[in-house]
Design an enzyme around this catalytic site. Structure first.
Site, short mmCIF file in Angstrom:
data_model
loop_
_atom_site.label_atom_id
_atom_site.label_comp_id
_atom_site.label_asym_id
_atom_site.label_seq_id
_atom_site.Cartn_x
_atom_site.Cartn_y
_atom_site.Cartn_z
N LYS A 281 -65.73 3.55 54.11
CA LYS A 281 -65.88 2.87 55.39
C LYS A 281 -67.36 2.75 55.73
O LYS A 281 -68.10 3.73 55.65
CB LYS A 281 -65.13 3.64 56.48
CG LYS A 281 -64.94 2.89 57.78
CD LYS A 281 -63.98 3.64 58.69
CE LYS A 281 -63.65 2.86 59.95
NZ LYS A 281 -62.66 3.56 60.79
N GLU A 366 -48.05 7.88 68.63
CA GLU A 366 -47.91 8.04 70.07
C GLU A 366 -46.55 8.59 70.47
O GLU A 366 -46.44 9.34 71.46
CB GLU A 366 -48.15 6.69 70.76
CG GLU A 366 -49.57 6.17 70.68
CD GLU A 366 -49.87 5.40 69.39
OE1 GLU A 366 -51.00 4.94 69.22
OE2 GLU A 366 -48.94 5.28 68.54
N ARG A 394 -45.87 1.90 73.07
CA ARG A 394 -45.17 2.29 71.86
C ARG A 394 -44.32 3.55 72.08
O ARG A 394 -43.44 3.86 71.28
CB ARG A 394 -46.17 2.55 70.74
CG ARG A 394 -47.25 1.49 70.63
CD ARG A 394 -48.16 1.73 69.47
NE ARG A 394 -47.52 1.31 68.24
CZ ARG A 394 -48.06 1.46 67.03
NH1 ARG A 394 -49.22 2.07 66.91
NH2 ARG A 394 -47.43 1.04 65.96
#
Length: 644
Positions: A281, A366, A394
């Site tokens: 990354k 979540e 969610r």
């Protein structure tokens, strides 16, 4: 070379040297452009070679490429003819920060919530099979962070059941989601990463043993026949293969030739395949690589060379919450913090530093975070679950039935509530007020400034027999707005000279409401501005207060349908109060990416337009008890002197 790439077909005949040059140009282009506009820089710097290889091996859009999440799709956009839109990345009229169907036939899934792409891909692949589109392959590019979400494993469970599904799963493994990936899966992938020598081991064994007289070849054949067992020792990827998904890798995600070989094998396999690709990354940009916390996952407007912000931001809502929670944690050992792969962005990094044993990052999960919080509350703790507003959507079922039904003392802190703008429809936090309004036992606060964040957080943590929720927007916190007085928990922010309109301000719109009331006074309209602070349940005293006024107007940064104005109207009806209620808020629609100020201007949520609405409604003697649309925004040639 980048300017010559108009479509993926232009990649097909390039040499290795040209591909390396193109990769370098793409990284330079991304660093330059994203630094100007802000956006997801680190993830895209890491997938340059991978995306090039994908478009060389497969034929998009005939072959469907689905990204999870779409913040790693910038390179894909460049290779599919959208270079010109990048000068206005994430701005109105420019390229969206996530895949967008209206931009290109190469984009499929617009939703920027993680862990959904495998289900999308499974559905598309099954659809192709049932409609005899056997010549089409589905490629799902999923980050290792997204694999921490339970929905990914629900999808894998179903994908593995269909041995002929033409689906290639590319795991883009950079050890991170927003921040470092955590959990058992991360440990497992780390093991694969560090034991990538299986094929080299087998090649070495073949070379050595074939030179050994008499016994060499039989031993090699025996070893090769024991392939599964050796792999479990040298590179234990058995989890995926035991599930029924062929595994290739790990592959160097910055070696285009190596990626292409793996993708070709996967394409020809004829069933579900997982290609494990190791990427870095932020690759190619020193400031991103050196950013240990987030690897420039998302940046604002920064210097392209140093990565330093070009303007100093004021104190944020997030930092006010973060600092206050640390202070509370020093006095209350029962307070614990939970987040879903958003430790830094939600401000819990400071709490984690101070109280590491009381801080939990559950990954992109979540639902698990919410139900685990209920369990912690049962055990005597008071969890603080900090997520973005859009991500609480969610976990609604868990909020409703695991937390609220059980009267669990859990406090939810929603960052980025209301209109966020730049990241587009799925990142706006405009649904939480309507959603949470139907949850029994839940208390909801909408602080107007930093002092009210501190105040309502402490009040929330004092409630142990019911869930609480605090919401605030993105960006710099508003200057504190003191109240003239507090009546039964309701703050009076501005007193009108006459009882024409009672303006109920929800959350961060308080200053806009006060300014509009002051301008309406110049037009001869008396407007009193109040802030209930806690918008669920609404204080009964609101009914008594509203009886004095001709009209009630509610301004909120959520959808009007089912919002606070709707709740107030219902409260008035049940109390037999016949006072017209007007609503200023967000219409029931998805808002395309643009600056927050532009969207508010479009919706007429500005001081000038609100002032005009207040004056119009005050003079209308035939209003009914309904949430009417605001009058049209002011003509651009019609001006009013601003309050300041």
């Amino acid at each position: 070379m980048l300017s010559e790439i108009k479509s993926p077909a232009d990649l097909k005949g390039l040499s290795n040297t040209q591909l390396d040059q193109l990769s370098t140009e793409i990284r330079s282009f991304l660093i330059e452009q994203v630094s100007k506009s802000g956006g997801h820089l680190g993830p895209n710097l890491g997938v340059v070679e991978l995306t090039i290889a994908l478009h060389r091996i497969f034929q998009s859009p005939k072959d469907v490429i689905v990204f999870d999440t779409g913040h790693q799709s910038y390179v894909h956009k460049l290779l599919t003819g959208r270079i010109a839109g990048f000068e206005k990345l994430r701005q109105r009229g420019g390229i969206a920060g996530y895949p967008n169907r209206s931009e290109s036939e190469h984009d499929v899934v617009e939703n920027s919530h993680a862990s959904t792409a495998l289900s999308w891909s499974d559905g598309i692949a099954k659809g192709f099979a049932l409609t005899n589109q056997q010549d089409r392959t589905v490629i799902c590019v999923v980050g290792d962070g997204a694999l921490t979400g339970g929905m990914s494993w629900e999808a894998l469970n179903n994908i593995a059941a269909n041995k002929k599904e033409k689906l290639v799963i590319v795991v883009n493994d950079n050890e991170r989601s927003y921040s470092p990936t955590i959990g058992g899966l991360a440990t497992y992938l780390s093991t694969l990463r560090t034991t990538r020598g299986y094929e080299k081991f087998l090649d070495w064994g073949k070379g050595v043993l074939e030179k050994t007289p008499v016994v060499g070849q039989p031993i090699y054949e025996t070893l090769h026949g024991m392939k599964k067992g050796i792999k479990d020792i040298v590179a234990p990827q058995g989890m995926f293969e035991d599930l029924g998904i062929k595994y290739f890798g790990p592959v160097d995600g910055h070696d285009i030739s190596a990626i292409e070989r793996a993708l070709l094998s996967a394409k020809d396999f004829g069933g579900p395949v997982l290609v494990h690709v190791i990427t870095e990354k932020g690759r190619g940009h020193a400031p991103a690589v050196n950013d240990e916390a987030e690897k420039f996952h998302a940046v604002g407007v920064v210097d392209a060379e140093t990565g330093q912000p070009l303007s100093k931001a004021g104190q944020s809502w997030t930092s006010v919450f973060s600092d206050e929670l640390v202070k509370i944690g020093a006095k209350r050992s029962d307070v614990v913090a939970i987040t879903a792969a958003m430790m830094g962005p939600t401000g819990l990094d400071k709490f984690e530093k101070a109280y590491p044993d009381r801080t939990f990052d559950v990954g992109i999960a979540e639902q698990h975070a919410t139900t685990a919080a209920a369990g912690m509350a049962y055990a005597g703790l008071h969890p603080v679950v900090a997520v973005y507003s859009t991500f609480l959507n969610r976990a609604f079922d868990q909020l409703l039935l695991d937390v609220a039904l059980h009267n669990a003392g859990v406090t939810f802190v929603l960052d980025r509530a209301g209109i966020t703008g730049d990241d587009g429809p799925s990142h706006n936090g405009i649904w939480d007020l309507a959603l949470t309004g139907i949850v029994p036992t839940l208390h909801v606060a909408a602080p107007r400034d930093g002092e009210r964040v501190r105040e309502t957080l402490r009040e929330a943590l004092d409630i142990s027999n019911a869930p609480t929720l605090i919401r605030f927007p993105k960006g710099a916190v508003n200057p504190d707005i003191p109240a003239f007085e507090r009546r039964d928990g309701i703050d009076v922010l501005y007193r009108g000279e006459s009882a024409d309109i009672l303006l109920v301000s929800i959350g961060a719109f308080a200053q806009v409401a006060v300014d509009a009331a002051a301008q309406a006074y110049r037009e001869g309209v008396g407007v009193t501005v109040i802030d209930p602070r806690w918008v669920k349940p609404l204080p009964k005293s609101l009914v008594t207060m509203a009886q004095r006024y001709k009209k009630v107007v509610v301004i909120e940064d959520g959808i009007k349908h089912g919002g606070i104005a709707s709740t107030i109207s219902e409260l008035f009806r049940e109390s037999g109060l016949n006072v017209p209620v007007h609503s200023i808020g967000v219409p029931l629609e998805f808002l395309e990416h643009a600056k927050r100020a532009q969207i508010l201007e479009d919706l007429g949520i500005t001081v000038q337009n609100i002032t005009r609405s207040l004056v119009t409604w005050s003079s209308d003697e035939f209003s009914v008890d309904t949430k009417e649309e605001m009058p049209l925004p002011l003509d651009e040639n019609e001006h009013r002197k601003p309050l300041r």
